[in-house]
Motif scaffolding. Structure first.
Motif, PDB file in Angstrom:
ATOM      1  N   THR A  60     -25.453  -5.454 -21.652  1.00  0.00           N
ATOM      2  CA  THR A  60     -25.918  -5.000 -20.335  1.00  0.00           C
ATOM      3  C   THR A  60     -25.652  -6.051 -19.269  1.00  0.00           C
ATOM      4  O   THR A  60     -25.164  -5.735 -18.175  1.00  0.00           O
ATOM      5  N   ILE A  61     -25.987  -7.303 -19.573  1.00  0.00           N
ATOM      6  CA  ILE A  61     -25.737  -8.379 -18.604  1.00  0.00           C
ATOM      7  C   ILE A  61     -24.241  -8.514 -18.338  1.00  0.00           C
ATOM      8  O   ILE A  61     -23.821  -8.725 -17.190  1.00  0.00           O
ATOM      9  N   VAL A  83     -22.940   5.163 -12.322  1.00  0.00           N
ATOM     10  CA  VAL A  83     -23.104   4.143 -13.369  1.00  0.00           C
ATOM     11  C   VAL A  83     -24.583   4.002 -13.734  1.00  0.00           C
ATOM     12  O   VAL A  83     -24.945   3.927 -14.920  1.00  0.00           O
ATOM     13  N   ALA A  84     -25.455   3.979 -12.724  1.00  0.00           N
ATOM     14  CA  ALA A  84     -26.895   3.834 -12.966  1.00  0.00           C
ATOM     15  C   ALA A  84     -27.451   5.022 -13.741  1.00  0.00           C
ATOM     16  O   ALA A  84     -28.251   4.852 -14.684  1.00  0.00           O
ATOM     17  N   VAL A  85     -27.052   6.224 -13.365  1.00  0.00           N
ATOM     18  CA  VAL A  85     -27.523   7.432 -14.062  1.00  0.00           C
ATOM     19  C   VAL A  85     -26.991   7.464 -15.492  1.00  0.00           C
ATOM     20  O   VAL A  85     -27.735   7.768 -16.442  1.00  0.00           O
ATOM     21  N   ALA A  86     -25.712   7.134 -15.660  1.00  0.00           N
ATOM     22  CA  ALA A  86     -25.119   7.125 -17.003  1.00  0.00           C
ATOM     23  C   ALA A  86     -25.833   6.116 -17.898  1.00  0.00           C
ATOM     24  O   ALA A  86     -26.109   6.390 -19.076  1.00  0.00           O
ATOM     25  N   PHE A  87     -26.163   4.955 -17.336  1.00  0.00           N
ATOM     26  CA  PHE A  87     -26.887   3.945 -18.108  1.00  0.00           C
ATOM     27  C   PHE A  87     -28.244   4.489 -18.544  1.00  0.00           C
ATOM     28  O   PHE A  87     -28.661   4.288 -19.694  1.00  0.00           O
ATOM     29  N   GLY A  88     -28.943   5.162 -17.630  1.00  0.00           N
ATOM     30  CA  GLY A  88     -30.254   5.719 -17.967  1.00  0.00           C
ATOM     31  C   GLY A  88     -30.180   6.768 -19.053  1.00  0.00           C
ATOM     32  O   GLY A  88     -31.040   6.823 -19.945  1.00  0.00           O
ATOM     33  N   VAL A  89     -29.150   7.603 -18.998  1.00  0.00           N
ATOM     34  CA  VAL A  89     -28.968   8.643 -20.029  1.00  0.00           C
ATOM     35  C   VAL A  89     -28.699   7.998 -21.380  1.00  0.00           C
ATOM     36  O   VAL A  89     -29.283   8.383 -22.403  1.00  0.00           O
ATOM     37  N   VAL A  90     -27.806   7.013 -21.409  1.00  0.00           N
ATOM     38  CA  VAL A  90     -27.490   6.313 -22.662  1.00  0.00           C
ATOM     39  C   VAL A  90     -28.731   5.616 -23.200  1.00  0.00           C
ATOM     40  O   VAL A  90     -29.008   5.648 -24.412  1.00  0.00           O
ATOM     41  N   LEU A  91     -29.501   4.988 -22.305  1.00  0.00           N
ATOM     42  CA  LEU A  91     -30.728   4.296 -22.720  1.00  0.00           C
ATOM     43  C   LEU A  91     -31.720   5.278 -23.333  1.00  0.00           C
ATOM     44  O   LEU A  91     -32.348   4.984 -24.367  1.00  0.00           O
ATOM     45  N   GLU A 143     -39.125   5.689 -17.969  1.00  0.00           N
ATOM     46  CA  GLU A 143     -39.558   4.471 -17.285  1.00  0.00           C
ATOM     47  C   GLU A 143     -38.406   3.862 -16.479  1.00  0.00           C
ATOM     48  O   GLU A 143     -38.614   3.374 -15.357  1.00  0.00           O
ATOM     49  N   TYR A 144     -37.210   3.901 -17.037  1.00  0.00           N
ATOM     50  CA  TYR A 144     -36.049   3.352 -16.323  1.00  0.00           C
ATOM     51  C   TYR A 144     -35.797   4.118 -15.031  1.00  0.00           C
ATOM     52  O   TYR A 144     -35.619   3.510 -13.958  1.00  0.00           O
ATOM     53  N   PHE A 145     -35.778   5.449 -15.098  1.00  0.00           N
ATOM     54  CA  PHE A 145     -35.489   6.234 -13.895  1.00  0.00           C
ATOM     55  C   PHE A 145     -36.598   6.090 -12.859  1.00  0.00           C
ATOM     56  O   PHE A 145     -36.325   6.049 -11.652  1.00  0.00           O
ATOM     57  N   ALA A 146     -37.863   5.989 -13.305  1.00  0.00           N
ATOM     58  CA  ALA A 146     -38.960   5.761 -12.367  1.00  0.00           C
ATOM     59  C   ALA A 146     -38.788   4.403 -11.682  1.00  0.00           C
ATOM     60  O   ALA A 146     -38.930   4.291 -10.454  1.00  0.00           O
ATOM     61  N   GLY A 147     -38.472   3.381 -12.475  1.00  0.00           N
ATOM     62  CA  GLY A 147     -38.263   2.049 -11.913  1.00  0.00           C
ATOM     63  C   GLY A 147     -37.058   2.011 -10.991  1.00  0.00           C
ATOM     64  O   GLY A 147     -37.101   1.372  -9.926  1.00  0.00           O
ATOM     65  N   TYR A 148     -35.996   2.707 -11.371  1.00  0.00           N
ATOM     66  CA  TYR A 148     -34.772   2.729 -10.548  1.00  0.00           C
ATOM     67  C   TYR A 148     -35.042   3.372  -9.194  1.00  0.00           C
ATOM     68  O   TYR A 148     -34.607   2.870  -8.154  1.00  0.00           O
ATOM     69  N   ILE A 149     -35.790   4.476  -9.184  1.00  0.00           N
ATOM     70  CA  ILE A 149     -36.080   5.166  -7.920  1.00  0.00           C
ATOM     71  C   ILE A 149     -36.973   4.301  -7.034  1.00  0.00           C
ATOM     72  O   ILE A 149     -36.773   4.230  -5.816  1.00  0.00           O
ATOM     73  N   PHE A 207     -36.663  -5.544 -20.089  1.00  0.00           N
ATOM     74  CA  PHE A 207     -35.298  -5.016 -20.063  1.00  0.00           C
ATOM     75  C   PHE A 207     -35.181  -3.909 -19.020  1.00  0.00           C
ATOM     76  O   PHE A 207     -34.208  -3.860 -18.249  1.00  0.00           O
ATOM     77  N   ILE A 208     -36.169  -3.020 -18.963  1.00  0.00           N
ATOM     78  CA  ILE A 208     -36.140  -1.923 -18.002  1.00  0.00           C
ATOM     79  C   ILE A 208     -36.371  -2.451 -16.588  1.00  0.00           C
ATOM     80  O   ILE A 208     -35.721  -2.001 -15.634  1.00  0.00           O
ATOM     81  N   VAL A 209     -37.282  -3.412 -16.448  1.00  0.00           N
ATOM     82  CA  VAL A 209     -37.538  -4.011 -15.135  1.00  0.00           C
ATOM     83  C   VAL A 209     -36.248  -4.624 -14.587  1.00  0.00           C
ATOM     84  O   VAL A 209     -35.880  -4.421 -13.419  1.00  0.00           O
ATOM     85  N   PHE A 210     -35.541  -5.359 -15.432  1.00  0.00           N
ATOM     86  CA  PHE A 210     -34.307  -6.025 -15.003  1.00  0.00           C
ATOM     87  C   PHE A 210     -33.209  -5.016 -14.670  1.00  0.00           C
ATOM     88  O   PHE A 210     -32.566  -5.104 -13.618  1.00  0.00           O
ATOM     89  N   THR A 211     -32.975  -4.056 -15.557  1.00  0.00           N
ATOM     90  CA  THR A 211     -31.879  -3.107 -15.330  1.00  0.00           C
ATOM     91  C   THR A 211     -32.155  -2.192 -14.137  1.00  0.00           C
ATOM     92  O   THR A 211     -31.243  -1.871 -13.376  1.00  0.00           O
ATOM     93  N   ALA A 212     -33.413  -1.779 -13.956  1.00  0.00           N
ATOM     94  CA  ALA A 212     -33.754  -0.938 -12.801  1.00  0.00           C
ATOM     95  C   ALA A 212     -33.467  -1.688 -11.503  1.00  0.00           C
ATOM     96  O   ALA A 212     -32.906  -1.127 -10.553  1.00  0.00           O
TER      97      ALA A 212
END
Length: 337
Positions: free
Chosen positions: A12-13, A49-57, A68-74, A225-230
């Motif tokens: 991811t990094i 890219v962000a949506v695809a990452f969330g789906v894969v996650l 949690e990822y999509f909530a954090g991303y928004i 991990f979710i905090v960072f990626t979001a």
């Protein structure tokens, strides 16, 4: 929910660093005015890219991680739009030439990511050691929400920025941009250009936004991990989004109001979580799914209400909002004298 492996972190990094490098190379090799088509392309690309990452996650780590990822991303994406307001103010205040603006934005995004990484590590460590940090984070967000709502019709005073003032006091500064260089020569001596001052202004602004955004995203997940990626994926598309919505930002007249509501809501959520864990398990918690719905509804209502307001009153203009009024800042400066 499963554990995030070291391999997942490294991959991811690597992806984020690769995307940042692409942005930086494009900004450095080809300085130019970013047009509407280019801005649309890169905005769609980074959101994709962000949506695809969330789906894969979600498929790999489970639907709870995905939610949690999509909530954090928004949350972070909405806060980053407010960040854009301040970027616009900085670019206008220092009259940054259009061909250098995307370079400034890319460096600003890198600085923001570094600061957020530090705060995420610190926040995750504190939360793992002291559960009452949820109470502190919650109180901080509610205080920020109240201040932002009180001063929603103001903009931060960039010229009064402490770091900008200090830089001008200790370093010689030229009045020309000199082809985008940070350092040049003035009367035979080394001196910094206005572009250096702009980066100082953006860096100090990023620091203030990190103080709000990290507790906010910890309100929807405590997984680092979710905090960072979001945060990372919300910031990656900021450069393209700046050029896409530059002319539309002043129409979002209720954005600061909407963000203050979201911050207050997440603050209450954090305090309820602390009370549930430390005081009484019967204290209700707000599920992540509910948080996601509330955040989306507030943003939609804010956007629609803003557009209706501007249509009825074409003179209405949006503001970034400020945590302190200019009168309070002037009074504080007077007391220090």
């Amino acid at each position: 929910m499963g554990e995030i492996s070291l391999t997942a972190w490294l991959v991811t990094i690597g992806l984020i660093v690769g995307l940042l490098a692409l942005d930086l190379v494009l900004a450095a090799l080809r300085p130019h005015r970013v047009g509407f088509r280019e801005a649309v392309f890169w905005s769609v690309f980074y959101i994709g890219v962000a949506v695809a990452f969330g789906v894969v996650l979600a498929m790999w780590a489970g639907p709870q991680f995905g939610t949690e990822y999509f909530a954090g991303y928004i949350v972070e994406k909405s806060l980053s739009v407010d960040n854009l307001f301040v970027f616009v103010i900085i670019m206008t205040t220092f009259a940054v030439p259009e061909e250098h603006q995307h370079k400034v934005l890319t460096f600003g995004i890198i600085l923001a990511l570094i600061m957020r990484a530090v705060f995420i590590l610190l926040g995750a460590t504190l939360i793992s050691l002291f559960s009452f940090m949820f109470l502190i984070f919650g109180a901080l967000l509610i205080w920020t929400a109240v201040q932002l709502f009180r001063h929603r019709d103001e903009d931060p005073d960039i010229q009064d920025n402490g770091l900008v003032k200090l830089t001008r006091r200790v370093l010689p500064v030229t009045d020309r941009y000199d082809d985008g260089r940070l350092v040049t020569r003035l009367d035979g001596r080394r001196a910094v250009t206005p572009l250096f001052i702009v980066l100082v202004a953006i860096g100090s602004t990023d620091l203030l936004f990190a103080l709000d955004s990290i507790p906010a995203v910890f309100g929807v997940t405590d997984e680092p991990f979710i905090v960072f990626t979001a945060n990372a994926f919300a910031l990656l598309g900021l450069r393209a989004l700046y050029f896409l919505v530059h002319g539309l930002l002043d129409r979002l007249v209720y954005l600061s109001t909407g963000l203050s509501i979201i911050l207050a809501f997440i603050g209450v959520k954090l305090i309820l979580h602390w009370a549930h864990v430390d005081i009484d398990p019967r204290v209700p918690e707000i599920p992540t799914e509910v948080s996601l719905i509330v955040i989306v509804v507030v943003l939609v209502v804010t956007t629609v209400a803003s557009l209706v307001k501007v249509r009825r009153d074409p003179t209405a203009r949006a503001h970034a909002g400020s945590l302190r009024s200019h009168h309070e800042e002037e009074a504080g400066a007077e007391r220090r004298r």
